[in-house]
Design an enzyme around this catalytic site. Structure first.
Site, mmCIF file in Angstrom:
data_model
loop_
_atom_site.group_PDB
_atom_site.id
_atom_site.type_symbol
_atom_site.label_atom_id
_atom_site.label_comp_id
_atom_site.label_asym_id
_atom_site.label_seq_id
_atom_site.Cartn_x
_atom_site.Cartn_y
_atom_site.Cartn_z
ATOM 1 C CE LYS A 40 2.868 -18.283 -1.770
ATOM 2 N NZ LYS A 40 2.031 -19.498 -1.775
ATOM 3 C CE1 TYR A 52 -3.202 -2.959 1.073
ATOM 4 C CE2 TYR A 52 -4.544 -0.968 1.161
ATOM 5 C CZ TYR A 52 -4.445 -2.341 1.096
ATOM 6 O OH TYR A 52 -5.582 -3.094 1.060
ATOM 7 C CG ASP A 102 -7.695 -5.255 2.206
ATOM 8 O OD1 ASP A 102 -8.651 -4.832 2.895
ATOM 9 O OD2 ASP A 102 -7.670 -5.177 0.967
ATOM 10 C CG ASP A 140 -13.178 -7.742 2.698
ATOM 11 O OD1 ASP A 140 -12.827 -6.993 3.633
ATOM 12 O OD2 ASP A 140 -13.795 -7.320 1.690
ATOM 13 C CG ASP A 170 -0.877 -20.746 -0.307
ATOM 14 O OD1 ASP A 170 -0.320 -20.642 0.813
ATOM 15 O OD2 ASP A 170 -0.357 -21.376 -1.248
HETATM 16 C C1 IPM Z 1 -10.090 -1.636 4.399
HETATM 17 C C2 IPM Z 1 -10.365 -1.091 3.014
HETATM 18 C C3 IPM Z 1 -9.222 -0.178 2.618
HETATM 19 C C4 IPM Z 1 -7.964 -1.019 2.616
HETATM 20 C C5 IPM Z 1 -9.420 0.559 1.293
HETATM 21 C C6 IPM Z 1 -10.703 1.346 1.245
HETATM 22 C C7 IPM Z 1 -8.245 1.441 0.971
HETATM 23 O O1 IPM Z 1 -10.563 -2.116 2.108
HETATM 24 O O2 IPM Z 1 -9.993 -0.842 5.344
HETATM 25 O O3 IPM Z 1 -9.979 -2.848 4.543
HETATM 26 O O4 IPM Z 1 -7.674 -1.713 1.626
HETATM 27 O O5 IPM Z 1 -7.244 -0.975 3.613
HETATM 28 MN MN MN Z 2 -10.524 -4.109 2.985
#
Ligand code: IPM
Ligand code: MN
Length: 370
Positions: free
Chosen positions: A192, A141, A248, A252, A224
């Site tokens: 990894k 990032y 990240d 999710d 993975d």
């Molecule tokens: C999160 C989001 C952010 C990230 C984006 C919006 C930049 O997905 O906070 O997880 O990737 O960190």
């Molecule tokens: Mn995210």
């Protein structure tokens, strides 16, 4: 207790879920005799529209003058064609970097009453309770160079750099170990290391940190495999620590264990003590302004703020308990509802406030009798 809270609503459903959290915080202040002062700041797409940049200096100043920061969400299709420096996400990345919010804690806890709301079988997700500790200010990032260019052979190309200093790895890994001490005492470090140099250094750093915490067990897992294990046997995890991008993606994925991305809160901790709290979900532009977003992740983020930034453990527990009560009574927002009946953002917030008030009334009676 008197505290000043910076509020950064952002875009899409950000403002709606943030208002819900503020509403709940106001109830907490009332029931427990605290004074919370709220100050708003612009971030993301709405900041680009109003101030020309995704993170105005004024917003940073508002944050720095506060005791804690609560954020909604940023982003939306409206700004998709903007150059990378003028994208809403840049605002979020910039505040993380400027305030040195290096450790992002994302608790993944399956509420008993939601165990059948997960797309996974109930017997797999029941009792899941772990925390992803995501490094938040380094890696892909923020690595330089990061650019699109035309290669020597004339073809379009692009580059991103996965760069980490050892000290950046060390501090977040140590944070994970400290957290594990107060829990079941196991850290899973995800990397990894069979391919990436940065992961080899990460693994070595984790090994060294483990030496400082003899009562915590360290295990390594390739990312993975971790993605698979999260679905296959999620109860094995207690603290998962990993670099920015892996964290990240895995968080999710992990949110689906809880039934909805709308359930996951997060805390981003800094070295200075000024921390930021935000739901893990994004700005969901497709449902913005419809009063159907799930505000529970934002409300639970506010609970994390009460606990971590203000040391208000009883108040934090009361909010979490109120959310639990509401879910147990079968109330659901659209993301979790099975039939066509569902609560709105506002109505479920009212339910949480009512549960909080009930709880408070009961504890007042109890105190009166002791
Ligand atoms: C999160 C989001 C952010 C990230 C984006 C919006 C930049 O997905 O906070 O997880 O990737 O960190
Ligand atoms: Mn995210």
């Amino acid at each position: 207790m008197k505290k000043r809270i910076a509020l950064l609503p952002g875009d899409g459903i950000g403002p709606e879920v943030l208002e819900a959290a503020v509403d709940v915080l106001k109830s907490v202040a009332e029931h427990y005799q605290h004074e919370f002062e709220f100050e708003y700041g612009l971030i993301g797409g709405s900041a680009i529209d109003e101030a020309g940049v995704p993170l105005p200096e004024e917003t940073v100043a508002v944050c720095k003058a506060a005791d804690a920061i609560l954020l909604g969400a940023v982003g939306g299709p409206k700004w998709d064609q903007h150059p990378s420096e003028l994208r809403p996400e840049k605002g979020l990345l910039a505040i993380r970097k400027q305030l040195d919010l290096f450790a992002n804690l994302r608790p993944v806890k399956v509420f008993e009453s939601l165990a059948d709301a997960s797309p996974l079988k109930k017997e797999y997700v029941e009792g899941v309770d772990f925390v992803i500790v995501r490094e938040l200010t380094g890696g892909l990032y923020f690595g330089k160079p990061s650019e699109q260019y035309v290669n020597q052979d004339g073809e379009q190309a692009a580059v991103d750099t996965l760069f980490y200093k050892k000290t950046e790895m060390e501090r977040v890994i140590r944070e994970a170990f400290r957290m594990a001490k107060g829990r079941t005492g196991k850290v899973t470090s995800v990397d990894k290391a069979n391919v990436l140099e940065s992961s080899k250094l990460w693994r070595k750093t984790a090994e060294e940190a483990a030496g400082e915490f003899p009562d915590v067990k360290l295990e390594h897992m390739l990312v993975d495999n971790a993605a698979m294990q999260l679905i296959y046997a999620p109860r094995q995890f207690d603290i998962v620590v990993t670099e920015n991008m892996f964290g990240d993606i895995l968080s999710d994925e992990a949110s689906m264990l809880t039934g909805s991305l709308g359930m996951l809160p997060s805390a981003s901790l800094s070295s200075s003590g000024l921390h930021l709290y935000e739901p893990v979900h994004g700005s969901a532009p497709d449902i913005a302004g419809q009063n159907i977003a799930n505000p529970l992740a934002a409300i639970l983020s506010a609970a994390m703020m009460l606990r971590t930034s203000f040391g208000l453990e009883a108040e934090a527990k009361a909010v979490e308990h109120a959310v639990d009560q509401v879910l147990q009574s079968g109330k659901r927002t659209k993301d979790l509802a099975k039939g066509s009946e569902h609560c709105t953002t506002q109505s479920i917030t009212e339910e949480v406030k009512a549960a909080l008030a009930d709880d408070n009334a009961i504890s007042n009676i109890m105190t009166a009798y002791v």
